[in-house]
Design a protein around this motif. Structure first.
Motif, PDB file in Angstrom:
ATOM      1  N   ARG A  25      21.027  39.194  28.874  1.00  0.00           N
ATOM      2  CA  ARG A  25      20.696  40.408  29.604  1.00  0.00           C
ATOM      3  C   ARG A  25      19.527  41.082  28.890  1.00  0.00           C
ATOM      4  N   TYR A  26      18.415  41.297  29.629  1.00  0.00           N
ATOM      5  CA  TYR A  26      17.249  41.931  29.008  1.00  0.00           C
ATOM      6  C   TYR A  26      16.375  42.587  30.068  1.00  0.00           C
ATOM      7  N   PRO A  27      15.932  43.879  29.818  1.00  0.00           N
ATOM      8  CA  PRO A  27      16.514  44.787  28.822  1.00  0.00           C
ATOM      9  C   PRO A  27      17.778  45.419  29.401  1.00  0.00           C
ATOM     10  N   ALA A  28      17.727  46.724  29.784  1.00  0.00           N
ATOM     11  CA  ALA A  28      18.934  47.370  30.312  1.00  0.00           C
ATOM     12  C   ALA A  28      18.863  47.543  31.829  1.00  0.00           C
ATOM     13  N   SER A  29      17.828  47.025  32.466  1.00  0.00           N
ATOM     14  CA  SER A  29      17.557  47.348  33.870  1.00  0.00           C
ATOM     15  C   SER A  29      18.660  46.897  34.812  1.00  0.00           C
ATOM     16  N   ASN A  30      19.122  45.659  34.664  1.00  0.00           N
ATOM     17  CA  ASN A  30      20.183  45.118  35.507  1.00  0.00           C
ATOM     18  C   ASN A  30      21.397  44.774  34.659  1.00  0.00           C
ATOM     19  N   ARG A  31      22.558  44.807  35.282  1.00  0.00           N
ATOM     20  CA  ARG A  31      23.798  44.548  34.553  1.00  0.00           C
ATOM     21  C   ARG A  31      24.130  43.063  34.533  1.00  0.00           C
ATOM     22  N   LEU A  32      24.813  42.649  33.471  1.00  0.00           N
ATOM     23  CA  LEU A  32      25.384  41.312  33.386  1.00  0.00           C
ATOM     24  C   LEU A  32      26.639  41.416  32.530  1.00  0.00           C
ATOM     25  N   TYR A  33      27.752  40.885  33.056  1.00  0.00           N
ATOM     26  CA  TYR A  33      29.051  41.002  32.407  1.00  0.00           C
ATOM     27  C   TYR A  33      29.564  39.641  31.963  1.00  0.00           C
ATOM     28  N   VAL A  34      30.452  39.656  30.968  1.00  0.00           N
ATOM     29  CA  VAL A  34      31.142  38.450  30.516  1.00  0.00           C
ATOM     30  C   VAL A  34      32.642  38.727  30.523  1.00  0.00           C
ATOM     31  N   LEU A  35      33.409  37.724  30.906  1.00  0.00           N
ATOM     32  CA  LEU A  35      34.870  37.794  30.856  1.00  0.00           C
ATOM     33  C   LEU A  35      35.374  36.604  30.053  1.00  0.00           C
ATOM     34  N   ASP A  36      36.020  36.901  28.945  1.00  0.00           N
ATOM     35  CA  ASP A  36      36.599  35.876  28.073  1.00  0.00           C
ATOM     36  C   ASP A  36      38.026  35.608  28.541  1.00  0.00           C
ATOM     37  N   ARG A  37      38.232  34.467  29.219  1.00  0.00           N
ATOM     38  CA  ARG A  37      39.541  34.102  29.745  1.00  0.00           C
ATOM     39  C   ARG A  37      40.121  32.921  28.967  1.00  0.00           C
ATOM     40  N   ARG A  38      39.920  32.933  27.663  1.00  0.00           N
ATOM     41  CA  ARG A  38      40.492  31.867  26.828  1.00  0.00           C
ATOM     42  C   ARG A  38      41.897  32.272  26.411  1.00  0.00           C
ATOM     43  N   TYR A  39      42.903  31.489  26.855  1.00  0.00           N
ATOM     44  CA  TYR A  39      44.274  31.801  26.487  1.00  0.00           C
ATOM     45  C   TYR A  39      44.987  30.576  25.970  1.00  0.00           C
ATOM     46  N   GLU A  40      46.147  30.853  25.366  1.00  0.00           N
ATOM     47  CA  GLU A  40      47.131  29.803  25.152  1.00  0.00           C
ATOM     48  C   GLU A  40      47.804  29.554  26.498  1.00  0.00           C
ATOM     49  N   PRO A  41      48.278  28.336  26.761  1.00  0.00           N
ATOM     50  CA  PRO A  41      48.861  28.023  28.076  1.00  0.00           C
ATOM     51  C   PRO A  41      49.962  28.966  28.512  1.00  0.00           C
ATOM     52  N   GLU A  42      50.816  29.394  27.580  1.00  0.00           N
ATOM     53  CA  GLU A  42      51.947  30.229  27.985  1.00  0.00           C
ATOM     54  C   GLU A  42      51.517  31.616  28.428  1.00  0.00           C
ATOM     55  N   SER A  43      50.304  32.010  28.069  1.00  0.00           N
ATOM     56  CA  SER A  43      49.853  33.346  28.462  1.00  0.00           C
ATOM     57  C   SER A  43      48.887  33.305  29.627  1.00  0.00           C
ATOM     58  N   ALA A  44      48.684  32.108  30.182  1.00  0.00           N
ATOM     59  CA  ALA A  44      47.691  31.964  31.260  1.00  0.00           C
ATOM     60  C   ALA A  44      48.154  32.648  32.537  1.00  0.00           C
ATOM     61  N   ARG A  45      47.162  33.140  33.263  1.00  0.00           N
ATOM     62  CA  ARG A  45      47.413  33.712  34.579  1.00  0.00           C
ATOM     63  C   ARG A  45      46.583  32.972  35.601  1.00  0.00           C
ATOM     64  N   ASP A  46      46.894  33.161  36.852  1.00  0.00           N
ATOM     65  CA  ASP A  46      46.117  32.512  37.899  1.00  0.00           C
ATOM     66  C   ASP A  46      44.662  32.949  37.811  1.00  0.00           C
ATOM     67  N   PHE A  47      43.784  31.975  37.929  1.00  0.00           N
ATOM     68  CA  PHE A  47      42.351  32.260  37.983  1.00  0.00           C
ATOM     69  C   PHE A  47      42.032  32.632  39.427  1.00  0.00           C
ATOM     70  N   HIS A  48      42.032  33.919  39.700  1.00  0.00           N
ATOM     71  CA  HIS A  48      41.790  34.378  41.072  1.00  0.00           C
ATOM     72  C   HIS A  48      40.989  35.658  40.972  1.00  0.00           C
ATOM     73  N   MET A  49      39.683  35.544  41.112  1.00  0.00           N
ATOM     74  CA  MET A  49      38.810  36.680  40.937  1.00  0.00           C
ATOM     75  C   MET A  49      38.300  37.148  42.287  1.00  0.00           C
ATOM     76  N   ARG A  50      38.161  38.431  42.411  1.00  0.00           N
ATOM     77  CA  ARG A  50      37.779  39.009  43.687  1.00  0.00           C
ATOM     78  C   ARG A  50      36.692  40.056  43.454  1.00  0.00           C
ATOM     79  N   THR A  51      35.682  40.041  44.276  1.00  0.00           N
ATOM     80  CA  THR A  51      34.564  40.955  44.138  1.00  0.00           C
ATOM     81  C   THR A  51      33.995  41.286  45.502  1.00  0.00           C
ATOM     82  N   ASP A  52      33.227  42.365  45.576  1.00  0.00           N
ATOM     83  CA  ASP A  52      32.546  42.702  46.812  1.00  0.00           C
ATOM     84  C   ASP A  52      31.388  41.761  47.093  1.00  0.00           C
ATOM     85  N   ARG A  53      30.979  40.946  46.099  1.00  0.00           N
ATOM     86  CA  ARG A  53      29.823  40.084  46.286  1.00  0.00           C
ATOM     87  C   ARG A  53      30.209  38.611  46.342  1.00  0.00           C
TER      88      ARG A  53
END
Length: 308
Positions: free
Chosen positions: A205-233
């Motif tokens: 991301r450079y510089p601050a003009s536009n946004r960029l996000y990161v999501l760290d979804r690294r889990y142990e198997p027992e803590s995993a949740r469904d990968f189901h992401m929802r957005t307006d875009r």
């Protein structure tokens, strides 16, 4: 990534209209997954968003053998049901998707993201000017012939490719050299970058003009949740990631997960084949020739700026 050392940034509310080109990246490590992009259903799916970003839709993926595939059309997703069907069926280890609102270059496949060079897939949003200066640099690097279209984005990619070749194939070093040259040499409003191989992904991301996000979804198997992401875009889902780790990048948070984090201006995030994440602010200073919002052309303002 030291999440505890970073101030939490409040993300924009889902439903906010952001007209800039949309970026999406997913790295599943060495696991092959199927990612379904809900292009046609949902009240404000990617198909609906493409009515506001009508100039192209593309998806790049590295398949189970590490071979790159790029599928794109210079039209809105809602007009291309064949592309939607194709996107549903693609599988691989890393994905990059892009929805285009054109500011440079005509509505043709050659100007539609993502791009493929030297076995890497690339997408970008932002505005880079001084293309004559950039073209001269590409000729010096010997990568001017890689540019098949008219966009600033493909030129930025050719610059990264040329710098990477000069660094004996070190993608991180090449990316840094390219971005530092851009920051010093040409007018920039924003350069948000997603770059991928079959085993690695980079996000800047450079510089601050536009946004960029990161999501760290690294889990142990027992803590995993469904990968189901929802957005307006963009909507994305993968049954193969239900109990597996992944790292996601997007222009906005894609669900209500509190772990979404806005990258700092100038921050480069790298994810390797083992989903190890490193991040560092590599461009702490704004561009030497920073383009102000009021200096953008009307189409560029419409494509880049956030409005309520």
């Amino acid at each position: 990534m030291r999440a505890d050392a970073r101030a939490r940034v409040e993300p924009p509310k889902l439903g906010t209209v952001e007209v800039m080109c949309r970026l999406f990246g997913l790295h599943a490590g060495t696991d092959v997954c199927t990612a379904t992009f809900w292009l046609m259903d949902a009240p404000d799916s990617l198909s609906v968003q493409s009515r506001r970003n009508p100039d192209g839709t593309g998806l790049g993926v590295f398949d189970e053998r590490g071979r790159p595939q790029v599928h794109k059309q210079p039209m809105a997703a809602w007009r291309d049901s064949a592309f939607a069907t194709e996107a549903h069926e693609m599988s691989g280890t890393t994905f990059i998707a892009h929805v285009r609102y054109a500011t440079t270059g005509s509505h043709e496949t050659r100007n539609t993201h993502p791009f493929l060079q030297d076995g890497r897939i690339f997408a970008h949003n932002g505005v880079v000017e001084g293309l004559d200066v950039l073209d001269a640099r590409l000729r010096e690097l010997g990568t001017a012939d890689l540019v098949q279209g008219d966009t600033d984005s493909e030129r930025v990619f050719a610059l990264i490719t040329g710098c990477t070749r000069a660094q004996s194939g070190d993608t991180t070093a090449g990316l840094l050299d390219a971005m530092r040259w851009l920051a010093d040499s040409v007018p920039i409003f924003g350069v948000n970058v997603l770059l991928s191989t079959a085993t690695e992904m980079w996000a800047l991301r450079y510089p601050a003009s536009n946004r960029l996000y990161v999501l760290d979804r690294r889990y142990e198997p027992e803590s995993a949740r469904d990968f189901h992401m929802r957005t307006d875009r963009i909507r994305a889902w993968s049954k193969h990631l239900c109990a597996r780790s992944s790292v996601v990048f997007a222009s906005e948070p894609m669900d209500g997960d509190p772990r979404w984090r806005l990258l700092d201006p100038g921050e480069l995030v790298h994810v390797d084949a083992g989903l190890h994440i490193t991040s560092k602010v590599v461009l702490p200073d704004p561009p030497r020739h920073q383009i102000r919002e009021e200096d953008l052309s009307v189409p560029a303002q419409q494509a880049q700026l956030l409005s309520p």
